[in-house]
Design a protein around this motif. Structure first.
Motif, PDB file in Angstrom:
ATOM      1  N   ASN A  77      29.655 -13.900 -14.777  1.00 36.40           N
ATOM      2  CA  ASN A  77      28.516 -13.246 -15.429  1.00 36.40           C
ATOM      3  C   ASN A  77      29.029 -12.775 -16.788  1.00 36.40           C
ATOM      4  OD1 ASN A  77      26.529 -11.502 -16.385  1.00 36.40           O
ATOM      5  ND2 ASN A  77      25.992 -10.768 -14.338  1.00 36.40           N
ATOM      6  N   ALA A  79      27.595 -11.936 -19.551  1.00 38.37           N
ATOM      7  CA  ALA A  79      26.934 -10.756 -20.112  1.00 38.37           C
ATOM      8  C   ALA A  79      27.532  -9.475 -19.530  1.00 38.37           C
ATOM      9  CB  ALA A  79      25.435 -10.805 -19.844  1.00 38.37           C
ATOM     10  N   ALA A  80      27.798  -9.492 -18.220  1.00 44.22           N
ATOM     11  CA  ALA A  80      28.393  -8.315 -17.576  1.00 44.22           C
ATOM     12  C   ALA A  80      29.821  -8.095 -18.051  1.00 44.22           C
ATOM     13  CB  ALA A  80      28.350  -8.481 -16.063  1.00 44.22           C
ATOM     14  N   GLU A  83      29.575  -6.572 -21.413  1.00 43.45           N
ATOM     15  CA  GLU A  83      29.102  -5.194 -21.310  1.00 43.45           C
ATOM     16  C   GLU A  83      30.221  -4.271 -20.863  1.00 43.45           C
ATOM     17  OE1 GLU A  83      27.029  -1.765 -21.463  1.00 43.45           O
ATOM     18  OE2 GLU A  83      26.564  -3.700 -22.392  1.00 43.45           O
ATOM     19  N   ARG A  84      31.042  -4.738 -19.920  1.00 44.86           N
ATOM     20  CA  ARG A  84      32.191  -3.933 -19.507  1.00 44.86           C
ATOM     21  C   ARG A  84      33.130  -3.698 -20.688  1.00 44.86           C
ATOM     22  NH1 ARG A  84      37.474  -4.611 -18.293  1.00 44.86           N
ATOM     23  NH2 ARG A  84      38.357  -3.017 -16.906  1.00 44.86           N
ATOM     24  N   GLN A  87      31.702  -1.013 -22.803  1.00 41.63           N
ATOM     25  CA  GLN A  87      31.825   0.306 -22.178  1.00 41.63           C
ATOM     26  C   GLN A  87      33.241   0.865 -22.332  1.00 41.63           C
ATOM     27  OE1 GLN A  87      30.509  -0.242 -18.144  1.00 41.63           O
ATOM     28  NE2 GLN A  87      28.350  -0.447 -18.706  1.00 41.63           N
TER      29      GLN A  87
END
Length: 459
Positions: A77, A79-80, A83-84, A87
């Motif tokens: 994934n 996108a995930a 995103e991590r 973050q």
């Protein structure tokens, strides 16, 4: 003066200098146009390592059957994963902001330029302007990826590392121009994600600055991972077609890819600072000239980080920042670049400190070397990470360790022991006689030290 020290730039040089100055009792201001942490935290060291952590996890899942664990058909994934990465960066940026408040450092959000030897003009992000008065000024504006328009850079299909860290999809294929540290790290990240990778470099080998054996091994490991490497080649032309980008080599060979990543160097952020107007000396590449105390030719103005063109590493910038501040605050401190660990987060990792075999030959130093392969190490076998080696270079006359070079698991962590050994002038015999815990990867350091004198137990 309003401030004892004002710093232009909040990267790993500037923000570390600010905190140390505050610890020493100075009243400090920092001017930063974007997020604190600079390139390293926002567009370099940290986000790439977050992606490396993701791809390392993916690699271990793929080979989980070797460990008796079933994990069929793992999917990514992307996108995930991105995103991590975001973050992680955001948490660390917030951490620096907290440290600024804790140490009462005043942050000006905007672009700073030198108006005089004691004044900075700030064009703030909200459109207003403000002047800062300071007894001493530190310039820490860093560098940017070189935007080579002749290679077709457009920020979309022909990109730099900045855009690579903002991709929303994994490219099917990626042509990387430049086989240095950044190019090779991105090659490993995207190859693990299933991207077809080709590296083109004008030099005879990738990673030309590292130990020769390490460069050769990495080129071999890249071939095993189906990363194509073309060396001693120049890009003559870049064409953009409807569905791909085509690079034409000087040999006439054509290479097509969905995207092209340019990683052939960085440019110094020295324009628009008012350096020429104040007569601050610069070198041939527009770097700021400094002495070992990090002073420019104007005694109360200092420069640190990439813009000094010494060693372009975050930890060097931080050390330079501390050196500059301690001199400003009345302490005597000079920079020494002889013992700087160099870490490359490829798969496997690479790290080195001190001189290389090539440098020893060029300097006429007679060395003896000891090498130990991770394949022969119990912890490496148990972990399933056996590629690579530790190599130690020692002076034949004194046995003093002059250089250590590692390719393998956790090389970037293991190099810390080597850096201390080189800095303190330890001998290979002393390192070999230091008991290392078993089973650990650090035993490879001990065995390589033993190998200098032909006494390695496990080879």
């Amino acid at each position: 003066m309003a401030y004892n020290i004002a710093i232009i730039g909040g990267g790993p040089g500037g923000y570390v200098a600010a905190i140390r100055a505050a610890q020493l009792g100075a009243k400090v201001a920092v001017v930063e146009k974007a997020d604190l942490g600079g390139t390293c935290l926002n567009w370099g060291c940290i986000p790439t390592k977050a992606l490396v952590a993701g791809t390392e996890t993916l690699h271990m899942v793929k080979k989980s059957e070797e460990f008796g664990i079933s994990a069929d058909n793992p999917t990514v994934n992307f996108a995930a994963m991105m995103e991590r990465k975001n973050q992680v960066v955001q948490r660390l940026v917030k951490g620096i902001n907290y440290l600024f408040k804790k140490n009462k450092i005043v942050l000006y959000e905007g672009i700073g330029m030198l108006a005089s030897v004691n004044r900075i003009e700030v064009m703030k992000n909200d459109g207003t302007a403000e002047k800062i008065e300071a007894e001493n000024i530190i310039i820490a504006t860093g560098s940017e990826p070189a935007l080579i328009t002749s290679l077709g850079y457009d920020g979309d299909r022909v990109i730099t590392s900045n855009e690579a860290l903002s991709l929303t999809e994994i490219p099917r294929s990626l042509l990387i121009i430049g086989g240095g540290v950044i190019g090779c790290e991105f090659a490993c990240i995207f190859a693990e994600l299933g991207c077809d990778i080709t590296i083109v470099d004008v030099m005879p080998a990738i990673l030309p600055g590292i130990e020769e054996e390490a460069s050769k091994l990495m080129q071999s490991l890249f071939k095993r991972r189906k990363i194509k490497v073309i060396t001693s080649a120049k890009i003559a032309e870049v064409r953009k077609d409807s569905g791909s980008v085509t690079a034409v080599l000087d040999s006439g060979e054509e290479l097509a890819a969905e995207k092209v990543l340019i990683s052939i160097g960085r440019t110094f952020n020295t324009e628009g600072l008012g350096l020429r107007e104040l007569g601050i000396e610069q070198g041939p590449k527009n770097e700021i000239t400094v002495n070992s105390r990090m002073q420019t030719n104007i005694p109360n103005i200092y420069a640190i980080g990439d813009i000094t063109n010494k060693i372009q590493l975050a930890h060097v910038a931080s050390a330079q920042g501390i050196t500059a501040v301690e001199n400003i605050m009345g302490r005597q401190k000079e920079m020494n670049y002889d013992v700087v660990p160099n870490c490359i987060f490829t798969a496997p990792e690479i790290a080195g400190v001190g001189i290389t075999s090539r440098q020893a030959r060029e300097q006429g130093i007679n060395i003896s070397s000891g090498k130990f392969p991770f394949m022969a190490l119990g912890k490496a076998q148990a972990s399933g990470k056996t590629d690579g080696f530790v190599k130690i270079l020692a002076d034949v006359k004194t046995d003093r360790i002059l250089g250590v070079h590692i390719v393998g698991p956790h090389a970037t962590d293991l190099i810390a022991e080597a850096a201390l050994a080189v800095r303190l002038g330890a001998t290979s015999e002393q390192l070999a006689e230091t008991i290392h815990a078993h089973p650990t990867l650090a035993e490879a350091m001990m065995e390589a030290a033993e190998a200098v004198h032909g006494k390695s137990i496990h080879t």
